[in-house]
Design an enzyme around this catalytic site. Structure first.
Site, PDB file in Angstrom:
ATOM      1  N   GLY A 234       0.545  -1.201   0.609  1.00 23.41           N
ATOM      2  CA  GLY A 234      -0.219  -0.175  -0.011  1.00 23.41           C
ATOM      3  C   GLY A 234       0.587   1.461  -0.074  1.00 23.41           C
ATOM      4  O   GLY A 234       1.704   1.292  -0.509  1.00 23.41           O
ATOM      5  N   ASP A 263       4.294   5.406 -11.648  1.00 26.12           N
ATOM      6  CA  ASP A 263       3.823   6.714 -11.711  1.00 26.12           C
ATOM      7  C   ASP A 263       2.706   7.190 -12.459  1.00 26.12           C
ATOM      8  O   ASP A 263       1.477   8.288 -11.483  1.00 26.12           O
ATOM      9  CB  ASP A 263       4.258   6.697 -13.786  1.00 26.12           C
ATOM     10  CG  ASP A 263       5.860   6.314 -13.447  1.00 26.12           C
ATOM     11  OD1 ASP A 263       6.711   6.508 -12.710  1.00 26.12           O
ATOM     12  OD2 ASP A 263       6.268   5.390 -14.948  1.00 26.12           O
TER      13      ASP A 263
END
Ligand code: KDG
Length: 325
Positions: A234, A263
């Site tokens: 996470g 990204d």
């Protein structure tokens, strides 16, 4: 509408049709990819007005990159075509030797993007801009690129434009921890929003996560937010003003190609932030986006829209009825 500018190298990505060692690959798919460009395309897809500073060679690969940016709606007015240097290329090896992990082979030395210099950075690029994004890859490409990136930061600071930086360490370019510090420090210092990852923090500080974050905070004097990507674990957002950590777990998916996940995470987090969402909601969307990115090949192709993200989250968090045709 919010306006964002990015800067970096976009390359041709050759991604084999099969997983496994490069020495046995025969068929490749051609993609267009590059970390900062991926972030900008993700933001454009999420409704932000974007522009990108880069350079490509005067070759068919450069044409592919420019037409990809144009077709995604990114403004290409600041893309330079350099007749003397080629467009960078890289090859991808998926799931070998580590299953689920991607290895890359770069052919980017002396590429057109590594010849971006201060004279390519004009203050007018930053007129009416809300946010400037770049990552540790750009200043690591060459001394010229570092100077150009520093000039861009200087203009942004003067114009009070939010600087967003992702440490995005590429050992292939930065080589050692000391070189990484030397090159990245001024960018970490200027960033208002700072992204990093567990791998980058370990490379830079070699300590446990909390200790590494506090070491990073000492350098990141202007940061309002520090966001740490932890992959399958996470992500965390540290809100400096309120001194609070917000965590959000990841969405388990089958990994096809892990490239580009960080990204799409950055681009989605920033787009959600520019919509004024809570940091928890930004992380939730960004984690979903990262999960979607790793489940397909190519960096740009899987980048989701808001509608895709909402459907993904509904199915993952609630029920499958939404998928009925
Ligand atoms: O983030 C994905 C990138 O690693 C990939 O597209 C290539 O920009 C790239 C780089 O420098 O590694």
């Amino acid at each position: 509408m919010k306006k964002v500018v990015g800067m970096g190298e976009i390359m041709i990505q050759m991604n084999p049709t099969e997983k496994g060692p490069m020495r046995y690959q025969h068929l490749f798919e051609r993609h267009v990819a590059g970390s900062e460009g991926n972030v900008i395309i993700q933001m454009q897809r999420l409704g932000i007005q974007t522009s990108f500073i880069t350079a490509v060679g005067l070759d068919p690969f450069g044409e592919m990159i420019i037409s990809t940016l144009k077709s995604e709606g990114v403004d290409t007015s600041f893309v330079k075509v350099d007749p003397k240097h080629p467009t960078g290329i890289y090859f991808v090896q998926r799931s070998y030797p580590i299953p689920g992990k991607t290895k890359v082979f770069y052919y980017r030395k002396n590429s057109a993007a590594s010849f971006i210099s201060e004279k390519d950075i004009d203050a007018k690029i930053f007129d009416d801009v809300d946010l400037f994004f770049l990552s540790g890859i750009t200043p690591a490409l060459s001394k010229r690129c570092k100077k150009a990136a520093l000039k861009a930061i200087e203009i942004c600071v003067k114009k009070k434009i939010k600087v967003v930086f992702d440490t995005n360490i590429r050992v292939n370019l930065l080589k050692t921890k000391n070189k990484a510090f030397e090159i990245l420090k001024p960018f970490i210092e200027s960033a208002k929003v700072l992204f990093t990852g567990v791998g980058d923090l370990t490379f830079l500080f070699g300590k446990n996560l909390r200790e590494s974050i506090s070491e990073l905070r000492k350098i990141a004097k202007n940061a309002e937010l520090i966001i740490v990507k932890k992959g399958k674990e996470g992500s965390i957002c540290f809100d400096v003003n309120s001194n609070t950590y917000i965590e959000y777990s990841s969405f388990p998916v089958e990994v096809e190609d892990e490239l580009g996940a960080g990204d799409s995470f950055d681009g989605t987090f920033l787009s959600a932030m520019l919509r004024g969402y809570s940091f928890e909601k930004c992380l939730r969307y960004a984690n979903a986006s990262g999960a979607m990115a790793v489940s397909l090949k190519g960096d740009i192709e899987p980048l989701p829209t808001w509608k895709d993200l909402d459907l993904f989250l509904e199915v993952y968090e609630k029920s499958e009825e939404k998928l009925l045709r």
